[in-house]
Design a protein around this motif. Sequence first.
Motif, PDB file in Angstrom:
ATOM      1  N   ARG A 175      32.253  36.516   4.623  1.00 43.18           N
ATOM      2  CA  ARG A 175      31.499  37.182   3.578  1.00 43.18           C
ATOM      3  C   ARG A 175      30.638  36.136   2.877  1.00 43.18           C
ATOM      4  NH1 ARG A 175      36.723  39.397   3.140  1.00 43.18           N
ATOM      5  NH2 ARG A 175      36.836  41.627   3.538  1.00 43.18           N
ATOM      6  N   SER A 176      29.388  36.457   2.696  1.00 45.37           N
ATOM      7  CA  SER A 176      28.473  35.516   2.077  1.00 45.37           C
ATOM      8  C   SER A 176      28.782  35.387   0.589  1.00 45.37           C
ATOM      9  CB  SER A 176      27.037  35.995   2.266  1.00 45.37           C
ATOM     10  OG  SER A 176      26.157  35.238   1.463  1.00 45.37           O
ATOM     11  N   PRO A 177      29.009  34.170   0.055  1.00 47.38           N
ATOM     12  CA  PRO A 177      29.238  33.997  -1.383  1.00 47.38           C
ATOM     13  C   PRO A 177      28.055  34.481  -2.208  1.00 47.38           C
ATOM     14  CG  PRO A 177      29.845  32.015  -0.164  1.00 47.38           C
ATOM     15  CD  PRO A 177      29.135  32.904   0.789  1.00 47.38           C
ATOM     16  N   VAL A 178      26.848  34.270  -1.695  1.00 55.99           N
ATOM     17  CA  VAL A 178      25.666  34.717  -2.430  1.00 55.99           C
ATOM     18  C   VAL A 178      25.664  36.231  -2.572  1.00 55.99           C
ATOM     19  CG1 VAL A 178      23.140  34.777  -2.406  1.00 55.99           C
ATOM     20  CG2 VAL A 178      24.342  32.709  -1.663  1.00 55.99           C
ATOM     21  N   TRP A 179      26.003  36.921  -1.474  1.00 60.43           N
ATOM     22  CA  TRP A 179      26.049  38.376  -1.525  1.00 60.43           C
ATOM     23  C   TRP A 179      27.146  38.856  -2.459  1.00 60.43           C
ATOM     24  CZ3 TRP A 179      24.270  42.908  -1.607  1.00 60.43           C
ATOM     25  CH2 TRP A 179      25.064  44.022  -1.402  1.00 60.43           C
ATOM     26  N   GLN A 180      28.299  38.204  -2.447  1.00 63.01           N
ATOM     27  CA  GLN A 180      29.380  38.593  -3.343  1.00 63.01           C
ATOM     28  C   GLN A 180      28.970  38.454  -4.803  1.00 63.01           C
ATOM     29  OE1 GLN A 180      32.415  39.904  -2.564  1.00 63.01           O
ATOM     30  NE2 GLN A 180      31.720  39.991  -0.449  1.00 63.01           N
ATOM     31  N   LEU A 181      28.312  37.345  -5.139  1.00 61.32           N
ATOM     32  CA  LEU A 181      27.861  37.130  -6.514  1.00 61.32           C
ATOM     33  C   LEU A 181      26.789  38.140  -6.892  1.00 61.32           C
ATOM     34  CD1 LEU A 181      27.867  35.474  -9.107  1.00 61.32           C
ATOM     35  CD2 LEU A 181      26.221  33.905  -8.037  1.00 61.32           C
ATOM     36  N   ALA A 182      25.823  38.349  -5.985  1.00 64.05           N
ATOM     37  CA  ALA A 182      24.755  39.304  -6.272  1.00 64.05           C
ATOM     38  C   ALA A 182      25.310  40.716  -6.444  1.00 64.05           C
ATOM     39  CB  ALA A 182      23.726  39.274  -5.146  1.00 64.05           C
ATOM     40  N   ARG A 183      26.302  41.073  -5.622  1.00 64.51           N
ATOM     41  CA  ARG A 183      26.899  42.402  -5.730  1.00 64.51           C
ATOM     42  C   ARG A 183      27.573  42.597  -7.078  1.00 64.51           C
ATOM     43  NH1 ARG A 183      31.832  44.757  -4.347  1.00 64.51           N
ATOM     44  NH2 ARG A 183      32.651  42.715  -3.753  1.00 64.51           N
ATOM     45  N   ARG A 184      28.266  41.575  -7.561  1.00 64.18           N
ATOM     46  CA  ARG A 184      28.916  41.680  -8.866  1.00 64.18           C
ATOM     47  C   ARG A 184      27.899  41.815  -9.984  1.00 64.18           C
ATOM     48  NH1 ARG A 184      33.892  37.351  -9.021  1.00 64.18           N
ATOM     49  NH2 ARG A 184      35.073  38.187  -7.249  1.00 64.18           N
ATOM     50  N   LEU A 185      26.846  40.998  -9.913  1.00 62.02           N
ATOM     51  CA  LEU A 185      25.826  41.072 -10.956  1.00 62.02           C
ATOM     52  C   LEU A 185      25.151  42.435 -10.968  1.00 62.02           C
ATOM     53  CD1 LEU A 185      24.196  37.521 -10.623  1.00 62.02           C
ATOM     54  CD2 LEU A 185      25.758  38.341 -12.409  1.00 62.02           C
ATOM     55  N   LEU A 186      24.882  42.978  -9.784  1.00 62.54           N
ATOM     56  CA  LEU A 186      24.256  44.294  -9.699  1.00 62.54           C
ATOM     57  C   LEU A 186      25.174  45.379 -10.261  1.00 62.54           C
ATOM     58  CD1 LEU A 186      22.552  44.106  -6.180  1.00 62.54           C
ATOM     59  CD2 LEU A 186      21.410  44.151  -8.404  1.00 62.54           C
ATOM     60  N   LEU A 187      26.477  45.274  -9.961  1.00 59.62           N
ATOM     61  CA  LEU A 187      27.418  46.245 -10.501  1.00 59.62           C
ATOM     62  C   LEU A 187      27.502  46.163 -12.018  1.00 59.62           C
ATOM     63  CD1 LEU A 187      30.338  46.017  -7.899  1.00 59.62           C
ATOM     64  CD2 LEU A 187      28.821  47.966  -8.294  1.00 59.62           C
ATOM     65  N   ALA A 188      27.565  44.943 -12.545  1.00 58.33           N
ATOM     66  CA  ALA A 188      27.618  44.772 -14.005  1.00 58.33           C
ATOM     67  C   ALA A 188      26.352  45.308 -14.662  1.00 58.33           C
ATOM     68  CB  ALA A 188      27.814  43.298 -14.346  1.00 58.33           C
ATOM     69  N   LEU A 189      25.187  45.007 -14.053  1.00 62.04           N
ATOM     70  CA  LEU A 189      23.932  45.506 -14.605  1.00 62.04           C
ATOM     71  C   LEU A 189      23.878  47.028 -14.535  1.00 62.04           C
ATOM     72  CD1 LEU A 189      21.136  44.848 -15.737  1.00 62.04           C
ATOM     73  CD2 LEU A 189      20.295  44.667 -13.389  1.00 62.04           C
ATOM     74  N   GLY A 190      24.400  47.598 -13.423  1.00 58.48           N
ATOM     75  CA  GLY A 190      24.418  49.051 -13.296  1.00 58.48           C
ATOM     76  C   GLY A 190      25.275  49.699 -14.365  1.00 58.48           C
ATOM     77  N   ILE A 191      26.436  49.118 -14.655  1.00 56.40           N
ATOM     78  CA  ILE A 191      27.308  49.648 -15.710  1.00 56.40           C
ATOM     79  C   ILE A 191      26.609  49.568 -17.056  1.00 56.40           C
ATOM     80  CG2 ILE A 191      29.451  49.224 -16.967  1.00 56.40           C
ATOM     81  CD1 ILE A 191      30.706  48.393 -14.326  1.00 56.40           C
ATOM     82  N   LEU A 192      25.940  48.450 -17.310  1.00 56.20           N
ATOM     83  CA  LEU A 192      25.246  48.259 -18.580  1.00 56.20           C
ATOM     84  C   LEU A 192      24.134  49.293 -18.752  1.00 56.20           C
ATOM     85  CD1 LEU A 192      25.124  46.328 -21.043  1.00 56.20           C
ATOM     86  CD2 LEU A 192      23.350  45.060 -19.831  1.00 56.20           C
TER      87      LEU A 192
END
Length: 374
Positions: free
Chosen positions: A32-49
């Motif tokens: 699993r790409s670390p960059v993708w994992q980080l980007a996925r988390r940021l996108l999820l947090a932004l989506g919740i916000l």
Amino acid sequence: MVAEGPRDIDGRGLDAAAASDRGRVDLPEPERSPVWQLARRLLLALGILVATVALVWFDRDGYNDNGDPTNTVSLVDAIYYTTVTLSTTGYGDIAPASQTARLVNAFVITPLRIAFLVLLIGTTLEVLASQGREALRVLRWRKRMGQHVVVIGYGTKGRSAVDVLVGNGLPRESVVVVDASQHAREDAHDDGFAVVIGDATRREVLRRARVADADQVIITTDRDDSNVLATLTVRQLNPDAKIVAAVREHENVPLIRQSGADSVITSSDAVGRLLGLSTLSPTLGTVMEDLLTRGEGLEVAERDLLVAEVGKPPQSLPDQVIAVVRDENVYRYFDPVVTRLARGDRLIVVRPAQERPWAPRPGTHGETSADEPD
């Protein structure tokens, strides 16, 4: 094989890193790409916000702004309220007043707050969860192990041996690699095999590989003394396992046989003979290389004697018989002892690696073997 890996990311020395990993079971995982994992988390947090801001903004009439004389909630107020709510700060200057706003806070925004907090501390939670998942995977793996194949040393010889086994139908889950090298560990993971990290001459490492329950053990380290010691240790832990070992020097063959190996392959002699044959006759060298190459051209195989073949001479069979195994003894096809084939015999044959219409492969179409009851 005792090999030293590189210095790890914590700055520990080679010996310290090896000591901490010794005997640890390491199962392969999909990359699993670390960059993708980080980007996925940021996108999820932004989506919740964004979703929470939208909920507050669309229901702004249900909120009171105690710091605004007009008691109105603007878009900026919605963003402000969302951030302090999701972060659990909660200053109280903006609060839900209507029943609808309070229900939305209770059943929608509160779960979003929990999800947002999980994402914020996700790294710590993921480490803990991954450790738990890894422990559970190892536990399940240990329960499934039994009658498996242990490969000690995952260099060129070890990889080639496993490739032949897997190519002949052995499941990858039934192979366990034992090696102390970081490079070998990565190679085994890339190939989808479980790895026990450590020195194979140590009993504890071999116990973690479940050597006592293994059906076969292949020993292919780069040092003959390590091979001898590993063979002795394996034989003590599992008196019934079939042990196949490789040695570099022919003079060490008797020693490793005395240590408990059932079959010993002299790698340097085998390579030397192939080089000599290729020098004397390039075509002969090509044929020998073909026999040693899996999946194409010719192959050497062992198969059961079929009922229709009982009583016939080896030379009359469709396969090119080169040896007959009878009562655990190997006889050349021209030996007078095996002039006529008998029930219980097994045949060593040369046949096409892939069946051709003009070259059938007896014993691969459900025929009754001679040792099966009529």
